[in-house]
Design a protein around this motif. Structure first.
Motif, short mmCIF file in Angstrom:
data_model
loop_
_atom_site.label_atom_id
_atom_site.label_comp_id
_atom_site.label_asym_id
_atom_site.label_seq_id
_atom_site.Cartn_x
_atom_site.Cartn_y
_atom_site.Cartn_z
N ARG A 32 6.15 -4.70 -5.69
CA ARG A 32 6.82 -5.04 -4.43
C ARG A 32 6.18 -4.28 -3.29
NH1 ARG A 32 11.08 -3.13 -1.21
NH2 ARG A 32 11.02 -1.22 -2.44
N LEU A 33 5.97 -4.96 -2.17
CA LEU A 33 5.38 -4.35 -0.99
C LEU A 33 6.14 -4.83 0.24
CD1 LEU A 33 3.00 -2.64 0.16
CD2 LEU A 33 1.74 -4.79 0.41
N THR A 34 6.54 -3.91 1.11
CA THR A 34 7.29 -4.27 2.32
C THR A 34 6.65 -3.63 3.55
OG1 THR A 34 8.84 -2.41 2.35
CG2 THR A 34 9.41 -4.31 0.96
N PHE A 35 6.91 -4.25 4.70
CA PHE A 35 6.47 -3.71 5.99
C PHE A 35 7.55 -4.02 7.01
CE2 PHE A 35 4.42 -4.22 10.14
CZ PHE A 35 3.81 -2.97 10.27
N ASN A 36 7.96 -2.99 7.75
CA ASN A 36 9.04 -3.10 8.72
C ASN A 36 8.57 -2.51 10.06
OD1 ASN A 36 11.88 -3.95 8.96
ND2 ASN A 36 12.25 -1.82 9.47
N GLN A 37 8.74 -3.27 11.15
CA GLN A 37 8.26 -2.81 12.45
C GLN A 37 9.26 -3.18 13.54
OE1 GLN A 37 6.85 -5.23 14.93
NE2 GLN A 37 6.52 -3.61 16.44
N THR A 38 9.48 -2.25 14.47
CA THR A 38 10.45 -2.47 15.55
C THR A 38 9.78 -2.22 16.89
OG1 THR A 38 12.28 -1.76 14.13
CG2 THR A 38 12.69 -1.82 16.50
N SER A 39 9.95 -3.17 17.82
CA SER A 39 9.47 -3.03 19.19
C SER A 39 10.65 -2.70 20.10
CB SER A 39 8.80 -4.31 19.66
OG SER A 39 7.71 -4.66 18.85
N ASN A 40 10.39 -1.90 21.12
CA ASN A 40 11.40 -1.52 22.12
C ASN A 40 12.60 -0.82 21.49
OD1 ASN A 40 10.01 -2.52 24.39
ND2 ASN A 40 10.76 -4.59 23.99
N SER A 41 12.32 0.12 20.59
CA SER A 41 13.40 0.97 20.09
C SER A 41 13.96 1.81 21.24
CB SER A 41 12.88 1.89 18.98
OG SER A 41 12.35 1.15 17.91
N ILE A 42 15.12 2.39 21.03
CA ILE A 42 15.77 3.18 22.09
C ILE A 42 15.83 4.64 21.67
CG2 ILE A 42 17.90 3.54 23.39
CD1 ILE A 42 18.44 0.57 23.17
N SER A 43 15.36 5.51 22.56
CA SER A 43 15.40 6.95 22.33
C SER A 43 15.83 7.62 23.62
CB SER A 43 14.02 7.46 21.88
OG SER A 43 14.04 8.87 21.68
N ASN A 44 16.52 8.75 23.51
CA ASN A 44 17.01 9.47 24.69
C ASN A 44 15.93 10.41 25.22
OD1 ASN A 44 19.64 8.41 25.00
ND2 ASN A 44 20.37 9.69 23.31
N ALA A 45 15.52 10.19 26.48
CA ALA A 45 14.57 11.07 27.15
C ALA A 45 15.34 12.12 27.95
CB ALA A 45 13.64 10.28 28.06
N MET A 46 14.84 13.35 27.96
CA MET A 46 15.54 14.45 28.60
C MET A 46 14.70 15.08 29.71
SD MET A 46 15.84 18.01 28.84
CE MET A 46 14.86 18.60 27.47
N TRP A 53 7.43 2.05 12.77
CA TRP A 53 7.15 1.12 11.67
C TRP A 53 7.12 1.90 10.37
CZ3 TRP A 53 2.72 1.90 8.75
CH2 TRP A 53 1.73 2.71 9.31
N ASN A 54 7.31 1.20 9.26
CA ASN A 54 7.24 1.83 7.95
C ASN A 54 6.84 0.80 6.90
OD1 ASN A 54 9.81 0.91 6.33
ND2 ASN A 54 10.53 1.36 8.40
N THR A 55 6.31 1.29 5.82
CA THR A 55 5.93 0.43 4.70
C THR A 55 6.25 1.17 3.41
OG1 THR A 55 4.07 -0.69 3.60
CG2 THR A 55 3.56 1.32 4.79
N ASP A 56 6.62 0.43 2.38
CA ASP A 56 6.85 1.04 1.07
C ASP A 56 6.48 0.04 -0.01
OD1 ASP A 56 9.43 -0.24 -0.17
OD2 ASP A 56 9.95 0.13 1.93
N GLY A 57 6.23 0.57 -1.17
CA GLY A 57 5.84 -0.26 -2.30
C GLY A 57 6.27 0.36 -3.61
N ASP A 58 6.46 -0.48 -4.62
CA ASP A 58 6.87 -0.04 -5.96
C ASP A 58 6.09 -0.83 -6.99
OD1 ASP A 58 9.12 1.66 -5.05
OD2 ASP A 58 9.99 -0.26 -4.44
N PHE A 59 5.79 -0.15 -8.10
CA PHE A 59 5.17 -0.81 -9.24
C PHE A 59 5.85 -0.32 -10.51
CE2 PHE A 59 2.11 -0.99 -12.75
CZ PHE A 59 1.81 -2.35 -12.74
N MET A 60 6.38 -1.25 -11.30
CA MET A 60 7.09 -0.92 -12.53
C MET A 60 6.39 -1.57 -13.71
SD MET A 60 9.29 -2.25 -15.00
CE MET A 60 10.07 -3.64 -14.25
#
Length: 269
Positions: free
Chosen positions: A137-151, A171-178
């Protein structure tokens, strides 16, 4: 400093899709249309604010799924999902919250909605004769315009002011092999392995303690893991040994004191 808000939500969802099934091939594609209207009556007597804000958005979420079956016990599957999320209504208000005069927060009417892309690739197979199976299994997850608090920190007054801002780079990716198989004259022995990884690239605004304005920090996190087990079965009993190990490496561009290089392990019977 009291505040009072009443929300009214009007949500509608329309699903349109196509589905194709023909023997070993299965394909689904569709899109969700989600028009939303939100009314917020907001009161803040201490700042003489009494307003009604209306937000209208039309969210579109596409989905795609494809599966090909090589045999009754083997298949390949591909998925994609796209979705959006809106900032909170209070984050969009141009209102200053100074209940704590040394820590002031304010809204940002210019915030954009976030968009998320998710991909997944999956394959599995099982051979009945040898009692052997494996899965990947292989996945890829990506988010544009995330929200973070600037100080922002005022050195003269000691006041910290925070404001939500859009930020890109999450963004992040993960994979598994069984793998699992039986062996021996009567297939009494079984050996199994599970291998996995995860890699994430996380961004956000942070303050190092010396700067008057928070800066964009990137945290890169890598995790590798392996798990093994060996089992012997008889007519009445089952005996086994197992062991696992994982390694984590985290690196921060600005907060180097949070960097990690750690090992974890376990074993037993």
């Amino acid at each position: 400093n009291s505040q009072y808000a009443t929300y009214k939500y009007y949500d509608h969802t329309v699903n349109l899709g196509i589905r194709y099934n023909a023997g070993d091939v299965r394909f689904n594609a569709g899109v969700n249309f989600n028009p939303e209207k939100t009314d917020m009556a907001y009161e803040r007597p201490g700042q003489n604010i009494d307003t009604l804000i209306t937000r209208k958005v039309n969210k579109v979420s596409p989905t795609v799924r494809f599966r090909y079956r090589f045999s009754k016990t083997s298949q390949l599957e591909v998925r994609y999902n796209g979705s959006s999320s809106q900032p909170s209504m209070t984050n969009l208000l141009a209102v200053v919250d100074n209940a704590d005069p040394l820590n002031i927060s304010m809204g940002n009417p210019g915030l954009k909605p976030s968009w998320n892309n998710y991909f997944e690739l999956f394959y599995n197979n099982y051979i009945v004769k040898s009692q052997t199976g494996w899965m990947a299994r292989l996945t890829f997850n990506q988010t544009s315009n995330s929200i973070s608090n600037a100080m922002h920190y005022d050195e003269n007054t000691g006041v910290r002011t925070t404001r939500p801002e859009n930020i890109n780079g999450n963004w992040n990716t993960d994979g598994d092999f069984m793998f699992n198989t039986s062996f021996g004259k009567n297939k009494n022995w079984t050996i199994g392995s599970f291998t996995g990884y995860n890699y994430s690239n996380n961004v956000g605004y942070v303050s190092t303690g010396n700067d008057t304005t928070s800066s964009k920090n990137t945290t890169k996190n890598l995790t590798l893991r392996e798990y093994l087990r060996l089992t012997f079965r008889t007519g009445l009993f089952e005996f086994g040994v197992r062991g696992g190990v994982s390694y984590q490496h985290a690196k921060n561009e600005l907060q180097t004191n949070a960097n990690l290089d750690t090992w974890n392990f376990n074993y037993g019977g």
